[in-house]
Enzyme design. Structure first.
Site, PDB file in Angstrom:
ATOM      1  N   ASP A  30      45.351  45.789  45.406  1.00 26.60           N
ATOM      2  CA  ASP A  30      44.945  44.454  45.860  1.00 26.60           C
ATOM      3  C   ASP A  30      46.447  44.193  46.961  1.00 26.60           C
ATOM      4  O   ASP A  30      47.371  44.503  46.556  1.00 26.60           O
ATOM      5  CB  ASP A  30      44.633  43.593  44.930  1.00 26.60           C
ATOM      6  CG  ASP A  30      43.929  42.409  45.624  1.00 26.60           C
ATOM      7  OD1 ASP A  30      42.658  42.380  45.420  1.00 26.60           O
ATOM      8  OD2 ASP A  30      44.311  41.569  46.186  1.00 26.60           O
ATOM      9  N   ARG A 157      25.628  40.384  39.306  1.00 30.87           N
ATOM     10  CA  ARG A 157      25.645  38.957  39.414  1.00 30.87           C
ATOM     11  C   ARG A 157      26.841  38.490  38.241  1.00 30.87           C
ATOM     12  O   ARG A 157      27.100  39.139  37.190  1.00 30.87           O
ATOM     13  CB  ARG A 157      24.340  38.232  38.486  1.00 30.87           C
ATOM     14  CG  ARG A 157      22.829  38.709  39.229  1.00 30.87           C
ATOM     15  CD  ARG A 157      21.738  38.767  38.351  1.00 30.87           C
ATOM     16  NE  ARG A 157      22.103  39.856  37.182  1.00 30.87           N
ATOM     17  CZ  ARG A 157      21.213  39.677  35.979  1.00 30.87           C
ATOM     18  NH1 ARG A 157      20.144  38.966  36.157  1.00 30.87           N
ATOM     19  NH2 ARG A 157      21.569  40.666  35.162  1.00 30.87           N
ATOM     20  N   GLY A 259      15.955  23.655  41.346  1.00 34.07           N
ATOM     21  CA  GLY A 259      17.437  22.947  40.806  1.00 34.07           C
ATOM     22  C   GLY A 259      17.983  22.281  42.222  1.00 34.07           C
ATOM     23  O   GLY A 259      17.281  21.977  42.852  1.00 34.07           O
ATOM     24  N   CYS A 266      27.936  34.460  47.531  1.00 41.97           N
ATOM     25  CA  CYS A 266      26.951  35.559  48.291  1.00 41.97           C
ATOM     26  C   CYS A 266      25.804  34.966  49.301  1.00 41.97           C
ATOM     27  O   CYS A 266      25.567  35.050  50.383  1.00 41.97           O
ATOM     28  CB  CYS A 266      26.132  36.447  47.273  1.00 41.97           C
ATOM     29  SG  CYS A 266      27.473  37.591  46.382  1.00 41.97           S
ATOM     30  N   LYS A 326      27.264  28.698  38.958  1.00 38.71           N
ATOM     31  CA  LYS A 326      26.326  29.093  37.688  1.00 38.71           C
ATOM     32  C   LYS A 326      27.100  29.431  36.624  1.00 38.71           C
ATOM     33  O   LYS A 326      28.465  29.328  36.606  1.00 38.71           O
ATOM     34  CB  LYS A 326      25.544  30.317  38.284  1.00 38.71           C
ATOM     35  CG  LYS A 326      26.308  31.678  38.411  1.00 38.71           C
ATOM     36  CD  LYS A 326      25.633  32.910  38.102  1.00 38.71           C
ATOM     37  CE  LYS A 326      25.410  33.696  39.132  1.00 38.71           C
ATOM     38  NZ  LYS A 326      24.854  35.081  38.516  1.00 38.71           N
ATOM     39  N   ARG A 333      32.911  29.015  44.694  1.00 37.88           N
ATOM     40  CA  ARG A 333      32.557  29.045  46.046  1.00 37.88           C
ATOM     41  C   ARG A 333      31.154  28.465  46.400  1.00 37.88           C
ATOM     42  O   ARG A 333      30.334  28.860  45.859  1.00 37.88           O
ATOM     43  CB  ARG A 333      32.712  30.710  46.611  1.00 37.88           C
ATOM     44  CG  ARG A 333      34.146  30.917  46.638  1.00 37.88           C
ATOM     45  CD  ARG A 333      34.375  32.559  47.091  1.00 37.88           C
ATOM     46  NE  ARG A 333      33.802  33.179  45.798  1.00 37.88           N
ATOM     47  CZ  ARG A 333      34.189  34.670  45.846  1.00 37.88           C
ATOM     48  NH1 ARG A 333      34.454  35.069  46.843  1.00 37.88           N
ATOM     49  NH2 ARG A 333      33.866  35.606  44.882  1.00 37.88           N
TER      50      ARG A 333
HETATM   51  P1  NAD Z   1      36.866  38.211  46.053  1.00 37.44           P
HETATM   52  O1  NAD Z   1      37.181  37.358  47.160  1.00 37.44           O
HETATM   53  O2  NAD Z   1      36.662  37.838  44.818  1.00 37.44           O
HETATM   54  O3  NAD Z   1      37.781  39.455  46.280  1.00 37.44           O
HETATM   55  C1  NAD Z   1      38.408  40.036  47.239  1.00 37.44           C
HETATM   56  C2  NAD Z   1      39.631  40.803  47.092  1.00 37.44           C
HETATM   57  O4  NAD Z   1      40.109  41.519  47.891  1.00 37.44           O
HETATM   58  C3  NAD Z   1      40.972  39.622  46.638  1.00 37.44           C
HETATM   59  O5  NAD Z   1      41.645  39.938  45.392  1.00 37.44           O
HETATM   60  C4  NAD Z   1      41.849  39.903  47.851  1.00 37.44           C
HETATM   61  O6  NAD Z   1      43.101  39.812  47.748  1.00 37.44           O
HETATM   62  C5  NAD Z   1      41.504  41.476  48.200  1.00 37.44           C
HETATM   63  N1  NAD Z   1      41.891  41.881  49.649  1.00 37.44           N
HETATM   64  C6  NAD Z   1      41.680  41.411  50.774  1.00 37.44           C
HETATM   65  N2  NAD Z   1      41.885  42.219  51.848  1.00 37.44           N
HETATM   66  C7  NAD Z   1      42.677  43.346  50.935  1.00 37.44           C
HETATM   67  C8  NAD Z   1      43.188  44.531  51.699  1.00 37.44           C
HETATM   68  N3  NAD Z   1      43.596  44.821  52.957  1.00 37.44           N
HETATM   69  N4  NAD Z   1      43.901  45.037  50.853  1.00 37.44           N
HETATM   70  C9  NAD Z   1      43.852  44.967  49.278  1.00 37.44           C
HETATM   71  N5  NAD Z   1      42.875  44.101  48.897  1.00 37.44           N
HETATM   72  C10 NAD Z   1      42.487  43.154  49.711  1.00 37.44           C
HETATM   73  O7  NAD Z   1      35.574  38.923  46.700  1.00 37.44           O
HETATM   74  P2  NAD Z   1      34.151  39.315  45.936  1.00 37.44           P
HETATM   75  O8  NAD Z   1      33.561  38.121  45.246  1.00 37.44           O
HETATM   76  O9  NAD Z   1      34.765  40.539  44.925  1.00 37.44           O
HETATM   77  O10 NAD Z   1      33.411  40.081  47.044  1.00 37.44           O
HETATM   78  C11 NAD Z   1      33.765  41.227  47.758  1.00 37.44           C
HETATM   79  C12 NAD Z   1      32.579  41.786  48.526  1.00 37.44           C
HETATM   80  O11 NAD Z   1      31.332  41.964  47.752  1.00 37.44           O
HETATM   81  C13 NAD Z   1      31.955  40.782  49.482  1.00 37.44           C
HETATM   82  O12 NAD Z   1      31.587  41.222  50.697  1.00 37.44           O
HETATM   83  C14 NAD Z   1      30.903  40.052  48.768  1.00 37.44           C
HETATM   84  O13 NAD Z   1      29.508  39.704  49.546  1.00 37.44           O
HETATM   85  C15 NAD Z   1      30.338  41.233  47.867  1.00 37.44           C
HETATM   86  N6  NAD Z   1      29.363  41.223  46.781  1.00 37.44           N
HETATM   87  C16 NAD Z   1      29.903  39.979  45.969  1.00 37.44           C
HETATM   88  C17 NAD Z   1      29.352  39.653  44.777  1.00 37.44           C
HETATM   89  C18 NAD Z   1      29.620  38.530  43.972  1.00 37.44           C
HETATM   90  O14 NAD Z   1      28.965  38.174  42.990  1.00 37.44           O
HETATM   91  N7  NAD Z   1      30.833  38.153  44.180  1.00 37.44           N
HETATM   92  C19 NAD Z   1      28.199  40.367  44.404  1.00 37.44           C
HETATM   93  C20 NAD Z   1      27.785  41.595  45.223  1.00 37.44           C
HETATM   94  C21 NAD Z   1      28.443  41.804  46.392  1.00 37.44           C
END
Ligand code: NAD
Length: 440
Positions: A30, A157, A259, A266, A326, A333
């Protein structure tokens, strides 16, 4: 296998931990030094039930590491997962800045054949985009290194992410490369043996499956919310309508709970993104667009109902229970609670809010409203002297709340139950002016 996961957010961290649990050697990379320091000190930067024990075990057994060092993380990986954020740009389309940066970093660092796996939710065609960006960097280095880019969207989820990754409903893999497919099968060997359904398809179909799934769920929620608005007016009960509808195998009872509107990291962004993709290709995504506007309307309706029933909220104190989008997550977010709090404050209310995990994030997201909000340590403090309680997020601990004691602590007697948590409890109706959603 030697795997690197880029991004230690809700998806990347869980994915990294579970891949190490499957026996792979995993490095989580990260750019956020604070997150990595905290992980290296055994502290999780997110709240996700069940994750800590598995993480600790795999760190102890030497299969899981956390770093900000790109060279170390990317140079020797056989497989690199991209799991960074794809937030909405100004126009609602997915902002691919972080994904592009990952592609560049990968192109600058890989040494041998590498499978690059896109786990982030991305528009159709992003696989090509990532592939070209990596090729560009390799060209700059004058390096002739083979690689494949695979789409492997994530369906976890939040709050249930560990189980969803250990026992997914399905795994979708999009690639046209046999070599990459073999690697992907090795990564998910454990799931394959356990008879998890796999969908093998091309990259573009895989990318679209993720958006189609989220858009469908958003439409389903918006549909039942619309029924709820009508049910309240005609004197019908949406919970019973949903239950009966769900008995039809073609419909299923899941995601039919009315709700305050959907939220989270997402559905709001993915629905907007697919509408934008449609625009780009000249296709009007009218059903998804309707779900987006229905969802906005739903949140406004909640605010209007509270104001109307309380005869205005000017000078009133309102207790908000649950801020996270939730239960069982600290993720705030796009949570409906944010819009509801803003709406009530703009109409003159003072807020006392309690959330088991979402407070810290809510504080900075609601920075502009801070003079009107007190964040409380528990539901007791939040409800003391309140004119009304608004239950926004159905954390389990709110289900067992002692209604008599709650009433005694309050100044007023309004209870807006936006998740129908107490709707089957007759006591709530005798103690409070009680307003569930989609029923009397
Ligand atoms: P998040 O914001 O919680 O985490 C993203 C992480 O990526 C952060 O820690 C950030 O510092 C890091 N990051 C950004 N640029 C970087 C780089 N160049 N190098 C290294 N690290 C870097 O995001 P998330 O909720 O985990 O979602 C990630 C993806 O998965 C999104 O596309 C989202 O739509 C998808 N997704 C999310 C969920 C969910 O429930 N959160 C479920 C399915 C899919």
């Amino acid at each position: 296998m030697k795997i690197t996961v880029i991004g230690t957010g809700y998806v990347g961290l869980v994915q990294g931990v579970i891949l190490s649990e499957f026996g792979h050697k995993v490095i989580c990379l990260d750019i956020d030094q604070k997150k990595i320091d905290s992980l290296n000190n055994g502290i999780l930067p997110i709240y996700e039930p069940g994750l800590k024990d598995i993480l600790d075990r795999n760190v102890l057994e030497g299969r899981l590491k956390f770093t900000t060092d790109k060279e170390y993380a990317l140079q020797n990986a056989e497989v690199i997962f991209i799991a960074v954020g794809t937030p909405p740009a100004e126009d609602g389309s997915a902002d691919l800045t972080y994904v592009l940066q990952c592609a560049k970093d990968i192109g600058q660092n890989i040494k041998d054949y590498t499978v690059v796996v896109n786990k982030s939710t991305v528009p159709v065609g992003t696989g090509d985009f990532v592939e070209n960006a990596i090729k560009e960097e390799l060209k700059n280095r004058d390096a002739n290194i083979e690689f494949d880019v695979v789409s492997n969207p994530e369906f976890l989820r939040e709050g249930k992410a560990v189980n969803d990754c250990l026992r997914p409903d399905r795994v979708v893999i999009g690639t046209e490369s046999e070599k990459a497919l073999d690697t992907m099968k090795k990564i998910y060997d454990v799931l394959y043996i356990n008879k998890t359904p796999f969908v093998f398809t091309n990259r573009r179909t895989s990318e679209m499956i993720k958006y189609a799934s989220n858009a469908f769920l958003a439409v389903k929620i918006s549909f039942i919310n619309e029924m709820a608005l009508l049910a309240e007016k005609v004197g019908a009960n949406t919970q019973e309508i949903a239950q009966a509808m769900g008995m039809d195998g073609r419909i299923s009872p899941k995601f039919l709970h009315c709700g305050p509107g959907y939220g989270g990291s997402c559905f709001p962004k993915d629905t907007k993104a697919i509408v934008e993709i449609g625009k780009e290709y000249g296709e009007d995504m009218s059903v998804v667009a309707a779900a987006i506007s229905a969802n906005e309307k739903q949140k406004k309706k909640m605010i209007e109902k509270i104001i109307k029933e309380m005869n205005g909220v000017e000078g009133k104190t309102i207790c908000i229970l649950g801020i996270s989008f939730k239960p069982d997550t600290d993720d705030v977010r796009d949570a409906p609670s944010l819009d509801i709090i803003r709406g009530l404050v703009e109409n003159g209310a003072t807020i006392k809010a309690y959330c088991p995990k979402g407070t810290e994030e809510a504080e900075w997201r609601l920075e502009n409203y801070k003079n009107h909000i007190t964040y409380c340590k528990d539901e007791e403090e939040a409800s003391t002297n309140a004119d009304a309680v608004v239950l926004v997020t159905e954390w389990n601990q709110f289900r067992g709340i002692n209604l008599e004691e709650l009433k005694d602590r309050m100044k007023g007697d309004f209870y807006f139950d936006l998740r129908n948590v107490h709707s089957k409890n007759s006591k709530v109706r005798s103690l409070f002016k009680y307003f569930p959603v989609g029923q009397k």
